[in-house]
Design an enzyme around this catalytic site. Structure first.
Site, PDB file in Angstrom:
ATOM      1  CB  CYS A 114       0.246  10.090  -6.245  1.00  0.00           C
ATOM      2  SG  CYS A 114       1.359  10.379  -4.819  1.00  0.00           S
ATOM      3  CB  CYS A 152      13.229 -21.013   2.990  1.00  0.00           C
ATOM      4  SG  CYS A 152      14.154 -19.680   4.631  1.00  0.00           S
ATOM      5  CB  CYS A 197       1.964   7.950  -3.436  1.00  0.00           C
ATOM      6  SG  CYS A 197       0.340   8.998  -3.262  1.00  0.00           S
TER       7      CYS A 197
END
Length: 540
Positions: free
Chosen positions: A455, A106, A452
């Site tokens: 779409c 991290c 999308c």
């Protein structure tokens, strides 16, 4: 299925929430290690303390002085390493334990760990009994889950085995300050010039209060403010000469308060009432430097600042060095009104999410942008970022005369296209204008985004509809990519969205169902066209 995406108006707010949710919640404290801790828990501690003692007893001199790496190694030894076997016993067996939960991979953990280790060293030198420990939460997930570590990094303070929120900063100095305050020392009392000079070598930012005596309502409010603030060290003095060492601009009055920072705007005096909330407000508005460098560690503090007008400078480090002095001069008259923030444009984790809001995520040149977090508006300096242009930009931002920025792709060439491509810059003329090509026309617009799922199917329907109505002089088909283009009147949160803008009422588009069949869509559009034609005929 429709995929929902936040409106552009909400993007800034949601972005801030994501930063906050991804960040740490922590906890902190202070006390001695009981004698009944298992030998296994403190294995090696005596040996390490002996090593520390040997280091401290080494003769002074450059030849024996520890390097920065050696100092860090020593600091890391002071921090107790937790594991699956000893975590619960250490947390439950001590009155006060500060735990750092981390993961080796991290980046934020890597940034915080040396600060945590340095704080441990400082607290030890101050005689603090606080037990500081760290846990590799990836290696020991059960132990991490047991004490409530859910993300990386996390700071947790345990008081008699019960966790409390850590609400301090994340530099070594800030961790030390928070710990000292939580152990009943909210204010440091300095009584001599020598003490003041030593204090200045250790602390970079602090609040100093000068009083005739350490009692009375004003003094109590000062102490209450010190207890409530979690990041800034408060100092109290009786002697004016001592106050002058800490704050050269101090005035010889019965009572004085000011904040000190290690930057060009070093001294700021307080001229308000000695009330807890007023003092805290003063500190909140003045604790940041003239130009703050945004890091992973302090991003939450920056975004939660009460200064809601924020100017961001995205630049490479070398370019920013050339800008810094002039930018500090620009920032001075806007202090406490506009917060100036520098972001390394090469840091994708910090810079890219902001630049994406402007469609400039690939930019390598210096970018100056601004946010008004009161109303979720964004602004962009679209000229060369000279000192005068930045100053003009900030003045307009403060006075509310700056035009908000909306993303837009370049203006396309739509000659011969059956479906017009609309961008942010052309939305007014191509869609909202009552007269298109000198005649009133309806516009059917498909609003989509590349991500999308549905779409693509809707886009094929629109292409077929455009061919079907190609001989109609009253209808224009258009489409706009809402991920790369914005407009204040394009308020869409469903994708895909089909909108029919009627020539007589462009302000209230009719939403067509994107789930409808091709036949039903054609019938619906034709119905509206006929109705519009009938209205026109009646009016004539």
């Amino acid at each position: 299925m429709l995929i929902r995406k936040p409106t552009s108006k909400c993007v800034l707010f949601i972005f801030t929430i994501i930063l906050v949710l991804n960040y740490f919640a922590g906890i902190m404290a202070y006390e001695s290690v009981p004698n009944d801790i298992d030998d296994e828990d403190l294995e090696g501690i005596e040996e390490l303390l002996a090593v520390d003692k040997e280091v401290e007893q080494q003769p002074d001199g450059d030849s024996v002085r520890s390097s920065e790496a050696e100092v860090l190694t020593k600091a890391q030894r002071i921090v107790l390493e937790l594991n699956s076997d000893n975590t619960k016993r250490v947390v439950d067996g001590n009155e006060l334990v500060l735990v750092l939960g981390y993961a080796p991979w991290c980046p934020r953990s890597a940034e915080l760990m040396p600060q945590f280790a340095e704080a441990a060293t400082s607290l030890k030198e101050l005689g603090s009994p606080l037990l500081m420990a760290k846990l590799d939460a990836e290696r020991y997930p059960k132990a991490a889950s047991l004490i409530g570590i859910k993300g990386f990094p996390t700071l947790l303070l345990f008081v008699n085995g019960t966790s409390q929120d850590y609400t301090g900063g994340f530099t070594a100095e800030e961790i030390v300050i928070w710990a000292m305050k939580k152990t009943g020392v909210p204010v440091i009392r300095i009584t001599s010039v020598t003490e003041a000079e030593k204090f200045l070598k250790k602390y970079h930012t602090f609040v100093v209060g000068l009083f005739q005596k350490f009692e009375g309502p004003e003094y109590e409010e000062f102490v209450n403010a010190a207890k409530s603030d979690n990041e800034i060290q408060f100092v109290e003095v009786l002697n004016f000469e001592v106050a002058k060492v800490l704050f050269p601009d101090a005035q010889p009055t019965d009572i004085f308060l000011g904040i000190v920072k290690s930057e060009p705007e070093r001294y700021t005096s307080y001229d308000g009432a000695f009330q807890r909330d007023k003092i805290l407000e003063f500190v909140e508005y003045n604790k940041f430097p003239l130009v703050t460098k945004l890091t992973e560690i302090d991003s939450v503090r920056v975004h939660s600042s009460p200064v809601k007008l924020q100017v961001f400078v995205f630049a490479e480090e070398d370019s920013f060095k050339n800008l810094l002095e002039g930018l500090q001069d620009v920032a001075k008259p806007f202090k406490s009104k506009i917060m100036f923030i520098y972001v390394d444009i090469k840091d994708e984790n910090l810079a890219k999410p902001f630049l994406t809001l402007y469609g400039l995520e690939q930019s390598e040149d210096t970018v100056v942008a601004a946010f008004d977090n009161r109303v979720s508006k964004k602004f962009l300096l679209e000229s060369k970022p000279t000192r005068s242009k930045i100053e003009e930009f900030c003045t307009s931002l403060l006075h509310g005369t700056l035009s908000p920025y909306f993303k837009s792709q370049p203006i396309p060439d739509n000659r011969g296209a059956s479906i017009q491509t609309v961008v942010g810059k052309t939305f007014d003329n191509a869609v909202l204008s009552k007269y298109q090509e000198c005649a009133p026309r309806d516009s059917s617009s498909a609003v989509y985004t590349p991500w999308c799922i549905n779409c693509e199917a809707t886009s094929k329907h629109v292409e077929k509809l455009a061919k079907h109505f190609k001989n109609s002089d009253d209808l224009v088909f258009a489409r706009i990519d809402a991920s790369a283009n914005e407009h204040p009147k394009l308020l869409v949160d469903d994708y895909p969205t089909l909108l029919l803008y009627q020539a007589g009422d462009k302000a209230n588009p009719i939403k067509l169902s994107s789930k409808s069949s091709l036949k039903d869509l054609a019938a619906s559009i034709k119905k509206h066209l006929i109705a519009q034609g009938q209205v026109t005929k009646d009016e004539l």
